[in-house]
Design an enzyme around this catalytic site. Structure first.
Site, PDB file in Angstrom:
ATOM      1  N   SER A 143       0.812  -1.204   0.000  1.00 56.48           N
ATOM      2  CA  SER A 143       0.000   0.000   0.000  1.00 56.48           C
ATOM      3  C   SER A 143       0.848   1.257   0.000  1.00 56.48           C
ATOM      4  O   SER A 143       1.953   1.276   0.541  1.00 56.48           O
ATOM      5  CB  SER A 143      -0.882  -0.015   1.250  1.00 56.48           C
ATOM      6  OG  SER A 143      -1.394   1.251   1.536  1.00 56.48           O
ATOM      7  N   TYR A 156      -2.658   1.589  10.740  1.00 55.91           N
ATOM      8  CA  TYR A 156      -2.607   0.910   9.445  1.00 55.91           C
ATOM      9  C   TYR A 156      -1.268   1.161   8.759  1.00 55.91           C
ATOM     10  O   TYR A 156      -0.634   0.235   8.241  1.00 55.91           O
ATOM     11  CB  TYR A 156      -3.759   1.384   8.557  1.00 55.91           C
ATOM     12  CG  TYR A 156      -3.851   0.642   7.252  1.00 55.91           C
ATOM     13  CD1 TYR A 156      -4.562  -0.545   7.157  1.00 55.91           C
ATOM     14  CD2 TYR A 156      -3.207   1.111   6.111  1.00 55.91           C
ATOM     15  CE1 TYR A 156      -4.633  -1.241   5.964  1.00 55.91           C
ATOM     16  CE2 TYR A 156      -3.272   0.431   4.915  1.00 55.91           C
ATOM     17  CZ  TYR A 156      -3.989  -0.743   4.846  1.00 55.91           C
ATOM     18  OH  TYR A 156      -4.053  -1.437   3.667  1.00 55.91           O
TER      19      TYR A 156
END
Length: 344
Positions: A143, A156
């Site tokens: 990501s 995250y």
């Protein structure tokens, strides 16, 4: 010629589901896919997609696998009848969104358990055989949130930063054993992730001060307008095939180059100041935080005006820095809840 045996985690929806069906339905019929899910009760969409794409008999097998449980991982490995996995795809993931102080520690631990320890459990289970056979590929769904920090996604991002270090370290060692690891760096992807985000165990927004709550509420408003720019998962799955088929695979493959200018900014200025200032400017420039405000003071600016630009983690909405640098857009995090946590 023997089929290429591929095992994929997190196949109940999104990238995992589309990749499993894409490989199983490939015209070459050269893949045997083990699509794994934490709960077999959620296999309906996967089965429906497989039927719609005409996956040949025997090309797709669905297994139960919970990356949080080493025994579950071992049980799934034992079900691979070929006795080997040629390509391991670590795709299962969990998200958490909101002010850091609002998160319950068990929610923080759940994200780290799935995203970091879950990946490590998979590697510990399947790498030894790949190294013995001097053959294998590992693909990890990564990501933009693992390449740069983003506000309200601290946990995250921490988990995705950890995966970057883990995989980069392995990429130096594993070629000596004929094994290659690649990170598939995704931007915004249209998936069901935002429909799975929930509050409750994720935390209580009231724990954050009034100023932080105001900033967070302001920040959330940009998701809806940014959703339209997200990539389709089918487009992203082709990048996995590119990495699988490359004779000498790269460490990183990017689904979009829109966020690369900021990634370069982080490396070109090791102090971090350039990136931090750029992200702060893009995320909060339209809000003027009152100097010397007391705890709970109001923040000036139009509360109905969303941030100028937003981006998205793969399957998880995050802020973006785009206006000047051309980043991609984001997923919408569902309902207006104080904190969000993904079920896997």
């Amino acid at each position: 010629m023997d089929s290429t045996v591929v095992l994929i985690t997190g196949c109940s929806s999104g990238i995992g589901l589309h990749l499993a069906v894409r490989l199983a339905s490939d015209r070459s019929q050269s893949f045997k896919v083990y699509a794994t899910l934490r709960d077999l009760k959620s296999q309906g969409p996967l089965l429906e997609a497989a039927r719609a794409q005409g996956c040949p008999p025997g090309s797709l097998e669905i297994l139960e696998l919970d990356v949080r449980d080493s025994e579950s991982v071992a049980a799934a490995r034992a079900c691979v009848t070929e006795g080997r996995v040629d390509v391991l795809v670590c795709n299962a993931g969990r998200g958490l969104f909101g002010p850091l102080e609002a998160h319950e520690l068990n929610a923080v631990g759940a994200v780290l358990d799935v995203n970091v320890l879950g990946t490590i459990r998979m590697l510990q289970a399947f790498l030894p055989d790949m190294k013995r056979r001097h053959s294998g590929r590992v693909l990890v769904t990564a990501s933009v949130g693992g390449l740069m920090g983003l506000p309200f996604h601290e946990v995250y991002c921490a988990s995705k930063f950890a995966l970057e270090g883990l995989c980069e370290s392995l990429a130096i060692l594993l070629p000596l054993f004929g094994v290659h690891v690649s990170l598939i760096e995704c931007g915004a992807v249209h998936t069901a992730f935002h429909e799975k985000l929930e509050g409750g165990p994720g935390g209580a927004l009231e724990r954050a001060d009034a100023q932080t709550r105001h900033l967070f509420a302001h920040y959330q408003r940009g998701y809806e307008q940014a959703l339209s720019e997200a990539q389709d998962p089918e487009e992203v799955t082709e990048l996995f095939l590119t990495a699988m088929r490359a004779p000498q695979p790269a460490l990183r493959y990017f689904s979009t180059n829109r966020f690369l200018p900021l990634a370069r900014m982080r490396t070109e200025d090791p102090s971090g100041s350039s990136y931090v200032e750029a992200m702060h400017r893009e995320a909060f420039s339209d809000l003027q935080v009152q100097e010397g405000a007391k705890a709970g003071a109001q923040v000036s600016g139009d509360p109905d005006t969303p941030p100028r630009a937003l981006i998205c983690l793969p399957e998880c909405a995050i802020p973006r820095v785009t206006a000047e640098l051309g980043w991609s857009a984001s997923d919408k995090p569902g309902q207006n809840k104080s904190c969000y946590q993904q079920k896997i």
